[in-house]
Scaffold this motif. Structure first.
Motif, PDB file in Angstrom:
ATOM      1  N   ASN A  23       0.837  -1.204   0.000  1.00  0.00           N
ATOM      2  CA  ASN A  23       0.000   0.000   0.000  1.00  0.00           C
ATOM      3  C   ASN A  23       0.871   1.252   0.000  1.00  0.00           C
ATOM      4  O   ASN A  23       1.784   1.388   0.820  1.00  0.00           O
ATOM      5  CB  ASN A  23      -0.892   0.007   1.243  1.00  0.00           C
ATOM      6  N   VAL A  24       0.600   2.157  -0.932  1.00  0.00           N
ATOM      7  CA  VAL A  24       1.308   3.432  -1.010  1.00  0.00           C
ATOM      8  C   VAL A  24       0.287   4.556  -0.847  1.00  0.00           C
ATOM      9  O   VAL A  24      -0.616   4.700  -1.674  1.00  0.00           O
ATOM     10  CB  VAL A  24       2.058   3.599  -2.342  1.00  0.00           C
ATOM     11  N   THR A  25       0.423   5.320   0.230  1.00  0.00           N
ATOM     12  CA  THR A  25      -0.475   6.447   0.491  1.00  0.00           C
ATOM     13  C   THR A  25       0.265   7.742   0.205  1.00  0.00           C
ATOM     14  O   THR A  25       1.398   7.934   0.677  1.00  0.00           O
ATOM     15  CB  THR A  25      -0.963   6.435   1.951  1.00  0.00           C
ATOM     16  N   THR A  26      -0.355   8.613  -0.585  1.00  0.00           N
ATOM     17  CA  THR A  26       0.305   9.845  -1.021  1.00  0.00           C
ATOM     18  C   THR A  26      -0.610  11.043  -0.829  1.00  0.00           C
ATOM     19  O   THR A  26      -1.795  10.987  -1.177  1.00  0.00           O
ATOM     20  CB  THR A  26       0.692   9.762  -2.510  1.00  0.00           C
ATOM     21  N   ASN A  27      -0.045  12.112  -0.282  1.00  0.00           N
ATOM     22  CA  ASN A  27      -0.735  13.400  -0.241  1.00  0.00           C
ATOM     23  C   ASN A  27      -0.081  14.307  -1.266  1.00  0.00           C
ATOM     24  O   ASN A  27       1.129  14.542  -1.230  1.00  0.00           O
ATOM     25  CB  ASN A  27      -0.645  14.032   1.153  1.00  0.00           C
ATOM     26  N   ILE A  28      -0.880  14.827  -2.195  1.00  0.00           N
ATOM     27  CA  ILE A  28      -0.374  15.653  -3.282  1.00  0.00           C
ATOM     28  C   ILE A  28      -0.970  17.055  -3.175  1.00  0.00           C
ATOM     29  O   ILE A  28      -2.158  17.219  -2.888  1.00  0.00           O
ATOM     30  CB  ILE A  28      -0.693  15.027  -4.667  1.00  0.00           C
ATOM     31  N   GLU A  29      -0.146  18.087  -3.379  1.00  0.00           N
ATOM     32  CA  GLU A  29      -0.601  19.472  -3.274  1.00  0.00           C
ATOM     33  C   GLU A  29      -1.633  19.800  -4.348  1.00  0.00           C
ATOM     34  O   GLU A  29      -1.645  19.200  -5.433  1.00  0.00           O
ATOM     35  CB  GLU A  29       0.581  20.425  -3.401  1.00  0.00           C
ATOM     36  N   ASP A  30      -2.488  20.755  -4.047  1.00  0.00           N
ATOM     37  CA  ASP A  30      -3.530  21.178  -4.990  1.00  0.00           C
ATOM     38  C   ASP A  30      -2.949  21.591  -6.332  1.00  0.00           C
ATOM     39  O   ASP A  30      -3.511  21.289  -7.386  1.00  0.00           O
ATOM     40  CB  ASP A  30      -4.330  22.352  -4.406  1.00  0.00           C
ATOM     41  N   THR A  31      -1.808  22.302  -6.322  1.00  0.00           N
ATOM     42  CA  THR A  31      -1.247  22.846  -7.560  1.00  0.00           C
ATOM     43  C   THR A  31      -0.785  21.764  -8.534  1.00  0.00           C
ATOM     44  O   THR A  31      -0.703  22.003  -9.734  1.00  0.00           O
ATOM     45  CB  THR A  31      -0.050  23.755  -7.237  1.00  0.00           C
ATOM     46  N   ALA A  32      -0.489  20.574  -8.007  1.00  0.00           N
ATOM     47  CA  ALA A  32       0.004  19.490  -8.871  1.00  0.00           C
ATOM     48  C   ALA A  32      -0.982  18.337  -8.955  1.00  0.00           C
ATOM     49  O   ALA A  32      -0.687  17.318  -9.585  1.00  0.00           O
ATOM     50  CB  ALA A  32       1.349  18.984  -8.351  1.00  0.00           C
ATOM     51  N   HIS A  33      -2.148  18.484  -8.351  1.00  0.00           N
ATOM     52  CA  HIS A  33      -3.086  17.367  -8.230  1.00  0.00           C
ATOM     53  C   HIS A  33      -3.472  16.757  -9.576  1.00  0.00           C
ATOM     54  O   HIS A  33      -3.357  15.556  -9.794  1.00  0.00           O
ATOM     55  CB  HIS A  33      -4.333  17.830  -7.469  1.00  0.00           C
ATOM     56  N   GLY A  34      -3.955  17.595 -10.499  1.00  0.00           N
ATOM     57  CA  GLY A  34      -4.418  17.080 -11.790  1.00  0.00           C
ATOM     58  C   GLY A  34      -3.326  16.404 -12.576  1.00  0.00           C
ATOM     59  O   GLY A  34      -3.524  15.314 -13.136  1.00  0.00           O
ATOM     60  N   GLU A  35      -2.161  17.022 -12.635  1.00  0.00           N
ATOM     61  CA  GLU A  35      -1.036  16.451 -13.378  1.00  0.00           C
ATOM     62  C   GLU A  35      -0.585  15.132 -12.764  1.00  0.00           C
ATOM     63  O   GLU A  35      -0.326  14.152 -13.470  1.00  0.00           O
ATOM     64  CB  GLU A  35       0.129  17.448 -13.390  1.00  0.00           C
ATOM     65  N   TRP A  36      -0.489  15.097 -11.428  1.00  0.00           N
ATOM     66  CA  TRP A  36      -0.055  13.880 -10.738  1.00  0.00           C
ATOM     67  C   TRP A  36      -1.045  12.745 -10.944  1.00  0.00           C
ATOM     68  O   TRP A  36      -0.659  11.600 -11.201  1.00  0.00           O
ATOM     69  CB  TRP A  36       0.112  14.174  -9.243  1.00  0.00           C
ATOM     70  N   VAL A  93       3.938  13.916  -0.421  1.00  0.00           N
ATOM     71  CA  VAL A  93       4.498  13.133   0.672  1.00  0.00           C
ATOM     72  C   VAL A  93       3.875  11.744   0.596  1.00  0.00           C
ATOM     73  O   VAL A  93       2.647  11.618   0.497  1.00  0.00           O
ATOM     74  CB  VAL A  93       4.200  13.763   2.044  1.00  0.00           C
ATOM     75  N   SER A  94       4.714  10.704   0.625  1.00  0.00           N
ATOM     76  CA  SER A  94       4.215   9.331   0.518  1.00  0.00           C
ATOM     77  C   SER A  94       4.732   8.483   1.672  1.00  0.00           C
ATOM     78  O   SER A  94       5.836   8.707   2.176  1.00  0.00           O
ATOM     79  CB  SER A  94       4.653   8.685  -0.803  1.00  0.00           C
ATOM     80  N   PHE A  95       3.928   7.526   2.091  1.00  0.00           N
ATOM     81  CA  PHE A  95       4.416   6.498   3.003  1.00  0.00           C
ATOM     82  C   PHE A  95       3.863   5.151   2.543  1.00  0.00           C
ATOM     83  O   PHE A  95       2.815   5.078   1.906  1.00  0.00           O
ATOM     84  CB  PHE A  95       4.067   6.791   4.463  1.00  0.00           C
ATOM     85  N   ARG A  96       4.593   4.106   2.887  1.00  0.00           N
ATOM     86  CA  ARG A  96       4.298   2.778   2.359  1.00  0.00           C
ATOM     87  C   ARG A  96       4.049   1.784   3.489  1.00  0.00           C
ATOM     88  O   ARG A  96       4.704   1.852   4.525  1.00  0.00           O
ATOM     89  CB  ARG A  96       5.446   2.303   1.457  1.00  0.00           C
ATOM     90  N   THR A  97       3.116   0.874   3.247  1.00  0.00           N
ATOM     91  CA  THR A  97       2.737  -0.124   4.244  1.00  0.00           C
ATOM     92  C   THR A  97       2.621  -1.488   3.577  1.00  0.00           C
ATOM     93  O   THR A  97       2.104  -1.596   2.471  1.00  0.00           O
ATOM     94  CB  THR A  97       1.383   0.227   4.891  1.00  0.00           C
ATOM     95  N   GLU A  98       3.107  -2.521   4.258  1.00  0.00           N
ATOM     96  CA  GLU A  98       2.923  -3.894   3.796  1.00  0.00           C
ATOM     97  C   GLU A  98       1.802  -4.543   4.595  1.00  0.00           C
ATOM     98  O   GLU A  98       1.789  -4.491   5.823  1.00  0.00           O
ATOM     99  CB  GLU A  98       4.206  -4.704   3.979  1.00  0.00           C
ATOM    100  N   LEU A  99       0.872  -5.174   3.892  1.00  0.00           N
ATOM    101  CA  LEU A  99      -0.254  -5.850   4.534  1.00  0.00           C
ATOM    102  C   LEU A  99      -0.272  -7.305   4.104  1.00  0.00           C
ATOM    103  O   LEU A  99      -0.106  -7.615   2.922  1.00  0.00           O
ATOM    104  CB  LEU A  99      -1.576  -5.183   4.140  1.00  0.00           C
ATOM    105  N   GLU A 100      -0.464  -8.192   5.051  1.00  0.00           N
ATOM    106  CA  GLU A 100      -0.618  -9.614   4.730  1.00  0.00           C
ATOM    107  C   GLU A 100      -2.096  -9.974   4.778  1.00  0.00           C
ATOM    108  O   GLU A 100      -2.777  -9.697   5.763  1.00  0.00           O
ATOM    109  CB  GLU A 100       0.150 -10.494   5.708  1.00  0.00           C
TER     110      GLU A 100
END
Length: 210
Positions: free
Chosen positions: A5-18, A91-98
């Motif tokens: 699992n990769v959770t990412t928060n993206i700024e408004d200014t780059a949201h559409g492009e990202w 900003v991203s953080f990653r989680t492993e789930l079984e």
């Protein structure tokens, strides 16, 4: 089975492009490594105090060993691409789930028979494609044989021969219309789907190379 699992928060200014880049470039690149079975992208419906938009991408992987190979062989390169394009904007953080167990609501909506002779018989692949393990039965397709030519040099296919001595043993599964579409997507454009008659008398779909 594991979920990366990769959770990412993206700024408004780059949201559409990202978001466009994730759907059309990054997620397809991650799947093209051959390490993962599927990917699901979701939006977190909680407003962040810091602003921006938060998304979670869940990649299913058959085992921890395969996930570790992704870290060793692919992760750094793919992360660098994201940082070059969106440095300071995410900003991203990653989680492993079984996966411990899964439970599904059973509905009598199955309308198709699917004969399989390859990877679609594997439980891990079925979970990735259909989100469930299929219940099937043994069956045989006559007048066909496994071809010496493999799709992309890796994946088996079959060919009609017209010879009654030729036959292929496999599994036949009952699936829904929606699941048949998912199977089409999994097999891709290299395969075509045709109706055959099995030794049991059932009419079933089977995938052959185009």
């Amino acid at each position: 089975m594991y979920i990366y699992n990769v959770t990412t928060n993206i700024e408004d200014t780059a949201h559409g492009e990202w978001l466009h880049w994730m759907k059309t470039v990054h997620i397809p690149q991650v799947l093209s490594t051959g390490k993962f079975l599927s990917a699901k992208m979701t939006k977190v419906l909680v407003e962040e105090e810091s602003g921006g938009h938060t998304y979670s991408v869940q990649y299913t992987v058959p085992d921890k060993e395969t996930l570790d190979r992704y870290y060793e062989e692919d992760a750094s390169r793919l992360r660098e691409d994201a940082m070059k394009l969106f440095a300071g904007k995410l900003v991203s953080f990653r989680t492993e789930l079984e996966v411990v167990d899964e439970f599904f609501v059973h509905r009598n909506t199955a309308t198709h028979q699917l004969f399989t002779y390859g990877t679609l018989q594997e439980k891990e692949v079925q979970m990735g494609v259909f989100s469930r393990v299929l219940g099937g039965s043994d069956d045989t397709l006559h007048h066909h044989r496994i071809s010496n030519d493999k799709v992309a040099g890796l994946y088996p296919t079959i060919e009609p021969t017209g010879d009654s001595k030729d036959h292929i043993k496999g599994k036949v599964y009952t699936i829904t219309e929606e699941e048949l579409k998912k199977a089409d997507f999994y097999e891709g454009e290299a395969y075509k789907r045709e109706v055959v008659v099995l030794s049991s008398g059932k009419k079933a779909w089977v995938y052959l190379a185009r």
